[in-house]
Design a protein around this motif. Structure first.
Motif, PDB file in Angstrom:
ATOM      1  N   LEU A   8      -3.418  -6.284   3.291  1.00 43.06           N
ATOM      2  CA  LEU A   8      -3.561  -7.171   2.132  1.00 43.06           C
ATOM      3  C   LEU A   8      -3.699  -6.374   0.843  1.00 43.06           C
ATOM      4  CD1 LEU A   8      -5.884  -9.930   3.634  1.00 43.06           C
ATOM      5  CD2 LEU A   8      -3.410 -10.044   3.231  1.00 43.06           C
ATOM      6  N   ASP A   9      -4.434  -5.259   0.908  1.00 42.33           N
ATOM      7  CA  ASP A   9      -4.551  -4.395  -0.268  1.00 42.33           C
ATOM      8  C   ASP A   9      -3.188  -3.847  -0.677  1.00 42.33           C
ATOM      9  OD1 ASP A   9      -7.282  -4.829  -0.370  1.00 42.33           O
ATOM     10  OD2 ASP A   9      -7.799  -2.922   0.598  1.00 42.33           O
ATOM     11  N   GLN A  10      -2.397  -3.447   0.297  1.00 41.96           N
ATOM     12  CA  GLN A  10      -1.058  -2.933   0.002  1.00 41.96           C
ATOM     13  C   GLN A  10      -0.174  -4.027  -0.590  1.00 41.96           C
ATOM     14  OE1 GLN A  10      -0.205  -1.325   3.959  1.00 41.96           O
ATOM     15  NE2 GLN A  10       0.061   0.692   3.007  1.00 41.96           N
ATOM     16  N   LEU A  11      -0.292  -5.235  -0.064  1.00 41.04           N
ATOM     17  CA  LEU A  11       0.518  -6.332  -0.587  1.00 41.04           C
ATOM     18  C   LEU A  11       0.135  -6.682  -2.018  1.00 41.04           C
ATOM     19  CD1 LEU A  11       0.654  -8.646   2.549  1.00 41.04           C
ATOM     20  CD2 LEU A  11       2.568  -7.405   1.523  1.00 41.04           C
ATOM     21  N   ASP A  12      -1.115  -6.495  -2.376  1.00 39.80           N
ATOM     22  CA  ASP A  12      -1.573  -6.798  -3.731  1.00 39.80           C
ATOM     23  C   ASP A  12      -1.399  -5.627  -4.692  1.00 39.80           C
ATOM     24  OD1 ASP A  12      -2.302  -9.427  -3.117  1.00 39.80           O
ATOM     25  OD2 ASP A  12      -4.301  -8.830  -2.452  1.00 39.80           O
ATOM     26  N   ASP A  13      -1.076  -4.465  -4.171  1.00 39.74           N
ATOM     27  CA  ASP A  13      -0.901  -3.269  -4.997  1.00 39.74           C
ATOM     28  C   ASP A  13       0.488  -3.276  -5.640  1.00 39.74           C
ATOM     29  OD1 ASP A  13      -0.670  -0.751  -6.126  1.00 39.74           O
ATOM     30  OD2 ASP A  13      -1.321   0.318  -4.318  1.00 39.74           O
ATOM     31  N   PRO A  14       0.558  -3.242  -6.960  1.00 39.84           N
ATOM     32  CA  PRO A  14       1.873  -3.255  -7.618  1.00 39.84           C
ATOM     33  C   PRO A  14       2.689  -1.988  -7.346  1.00 39.84           C
ATOM     34  CG  PRO A  14       0.111  -3.005  -9.247  1.00 39.84           C
ATOM     35  CD  PRO A  14      -0.546  -3.231  -7.921  1.00 39.84           C
ATOM     36  N   ASN A  15       2.051  -0.919  -6.889  1.00 34.91           N
ATOM     37  CA  ASN A  15       2.772   0.322  -6.608  1.00 34.91           C
ATOM     38  C   ASN A  15       3.412   0.347  -5.219  1.00 34.91           C
ATOM     39  OD1 ASN A  15       2.080   1.450  -9.128  1.00 34.91           O
ATOM     40  ND2 ASN A  15       0.083   2.054  -8.327  1.00 34.91           N
ATOM     41  N   THR A  16       3.134  -0.647  -4.384  1.00 34.07           N
ATOM     42  CA  THR A  16       3.747  -0.720  -3.061  1.00 34.07           C
ATOM     43  C   THR A  16       5.191  -1.185  -3.222  1.00 34.07           C
ATOM     44  OG1 THR A  16       1.612  -1.311  -2.081  1.00 34.07           O
ATOM     45  CG2 THR A  16       3.557  -1.732  -0.753  1.00 34.07           C
ATOM     46  N   THR A  17       6.104  -0.482  -2.572  1.00 32.36           N
ATOM     47  CA  THR A  17       7.521  -0.833  -2.701  1.00 32.36           C
ATOM     48  C   THR A  17       7.804  -2.174  -2.034  1.00 32.36           C
ATOM     49  OG1 THR A  17       8.193   0.225  -0.631  1.00 32.36           O
ATOM     50  CG2 THR A  17       8.146   1.621  -2.618  1.00 32.36           C
ATOM     51  N   LEU A  18       8.883  -2.795  -2.457  1.00 34.11           N
ATOM     52  CA  LEU A  18       9.275  -4.080  -1.888  1.00 34.11           C
ATOM     53  C   LEU A  18       9.619  -3.936  -0.405  1.00 34.11           C
ATOM     54  CD1 LEU A  18       9.708  -7.068  -2.378  1.00 34.11           C
ATOM     55  CD2 LEU A  18      12.052  -6.553  -3.063  1.00 34.11           C
ATOM     56  N   ASP A  19      10.219  -2.810  -0.027  1.00 38.90           N
ATOM     57  CA  ASP A  19      10.533  -2.574   1.390  1.00 38.90           C
ATOM     58  C   ASP A  19       9.260  -2.512   2.231  1.00 38.90           C
ATOM     59  OD1 ASP A  19      13.277  -2.588   1.063  1.00 38.90           O
ATOM     60  OD2 ASP A  19      13.433  -0.402   0.841  1.00 38.90           O
ATOM     61  N   ASP A  20       8.238  -1.837   1.710  1.00 38.36           N
ATOM     62  CA  ASP A  20       6.965  -1.759   2.431  1.00 38.36           C
ATOM     63  C   ASP A  20       6.309  -3.137   2.528  1.00 38.36           C
ATOM     64  OD1 ASP A  20       7.174   0.951   2.936  1.00 38.36           O
ATOM     65  OD2 ASP A  20       5.942   1.539   1.216  1.00 38.36           O
ATOM     66  N   LYS A  21       6.375  -3.890   1.452  1.00 35.15           N
ATOM     67  CA  LYS A  21       5.795  -5.238   1.469  1.00 35.15           C
ATOM     68  C   LYS A  21       6.533  -6.121   2.477  1.00 35.15           C
ATOM     69  CE  LYS A  21       3.875  -5.240  -3.187  1.00 35.15           C
ATOM     70  NZ  LYS A  21       3.805  -5.911  -4.489  1.00 35.15           N
ATOM     71  N   LYS A  22       7.846  -5.983   2.530  1.00 33.73           N
ATOM     72  CA  LYS A  22       8.632  -6.769   3.477  1.00 33.73           C
ATOM     73  C   LYS A  22       8.259  -6.407   4.915  1.00 33.73           C
ATOM     74  CE  LYS A  22      13.315  -8.118   4.665  1.00 33.73           C
ATOM     75  NZ  LYS A  22      14.733  -8.056   4.329  1.00 33.73           N
ATOM     76  N   ARG A  23       8.111  -5.116   5.188  1.00 31.70           N
ATOM     77  CA  ARG A  23       7.727  -4.664   6.528  1.00 31.70           C
ATOM     78  C   ARG A  23       6.348  -5.203   6.905  1.00 31.70           C
ATOM     79  NH1 ARG A  23       4.486  -0.883   7.284  1.00 31.70           N
ATOM     80  NH2 ARG A  23       4.944   0.237   5.378  1.00 31.70           N
ATOM     81  N   ILE A  24       5.420  -5.184   5.956  1.00 32.49           N
ATOM     82  CA  ILE A  24       4.064  -5.675   6.218  1.00 32.49           C
ATOM     83  C   ILE A  24       4.093  -7.177   6.496  1.00 32.49           C
ATOM     84  CG2 ILE A  24       1.792  -6.086   5.183  1.00 32.49           C
ATOM     85  CD1 ILE A  24       2.211  -3.377   3.680  1.00 32.49           C
ATOM     86  N   VAL A  25       4.774  -7.931   5.639  1.00 28.47           N
ATOM     87  CA  VAL A  25       4.796  -9.393   5.769  1.00 28.47           C
ATOM     88  C   VAL A  25       5.572  -9.844   7.007  1.00 28.47           C
ATOM     89  CG1 VAL A  25       5.685 -11.511   4.715  1.00 28.47           C
ATOM     90  CG2 VAL A  25       4.436  -9.880   3.327  1.00 28.47           C
ATOM     91  N   CYS A  26       6.675  -9.192   7.291  1.00 29.26           N
ATOM     92  CA  CYS A  26       7.541  -9.648   8.371  1.00 29.26           C
ATOM     93  C   CYS A  26       7.181  -9.072   9.745  1.00 29.26           C
ATOM     94  CB  CYS A  26       8.993  -9.310   8.048  1.00 29.26           C
ATOM     95  SG  CYS A  26       9.608 -10.164   6.577  1.00 29.26           S
ATOM     96  N   VAL A  27       6.558  -7.905   9.769  1.00 28.10           N
ATOM     97  CA  VAL A  27       6.329  -7.245  11.059  1.00 28.10           C
ATOM     98  C   VAL A  27       4.851  -6.895  11.282  1.00 28.10           C
ATOM     99  CG1 VAL A  27       6.944  -5.272  12.507  1.00 28.10           C
ATOM    100  CG2 VAL A  27       8.658  -6.289  11.011  1.00 28.10           C
TER     101      VAL A  27
END
Length: 116
Positions: free
Chosen positions: A50-69
């Protein structure tokens, strides 16, 4: 004489039957520290996601991996089963899955993420 024997045997049966219940509770109590540790570890991992998802410095690819997998896998495999074991009277599988869907929908909409 027969009635005394029947009463005595009935009393022994009741005492024996009642004494078996604490053995089952003892097993659950000895298992509790392990389940608590698993829950705390999983809760920490989910907090990191959740911290990574809220961090603006996290790339969209990383956010997608977190949310989807990663997030759904951790939630369903570890967090939810541990929570259900620790607190079954307050949580149901359906309620926890609904909470997961709400959280994932929020981040999918916020970041415009489409899972395959």
């Amino acid at each position: 004489m027969n009635s005394k024997l029947v009463i005595t045997l009935s009393l022994i049966f009741v005492v024996t039957a009642c004494s078996k219940t604490p053995d089952q509770n003892t097993y659950k109590q000895t298992d509790r520290p392990t389940v608590t540790a698993q829950f705390e570890q999983s809760d920490e991992m989910i907090s990191k996601y959740l911290d990574q998802l809220d961090d603006p410095n996290t790339t969209l690819d990383d956010k997608k991996r977190i949310v989807c997998v990663d997030y759904p896998k951790e939630y369903k495999s570890n967090y939810m089963p541990s929570l259900l074991k620790l607190n079954p009277e307050n949580y149901t599988e359906a309620k926890l899955l609904s909470d997961l869907d709400i959280a994932l929908s929020y981040y999918k909409e916020k970041e415009n993420i489409q899972c395959p």
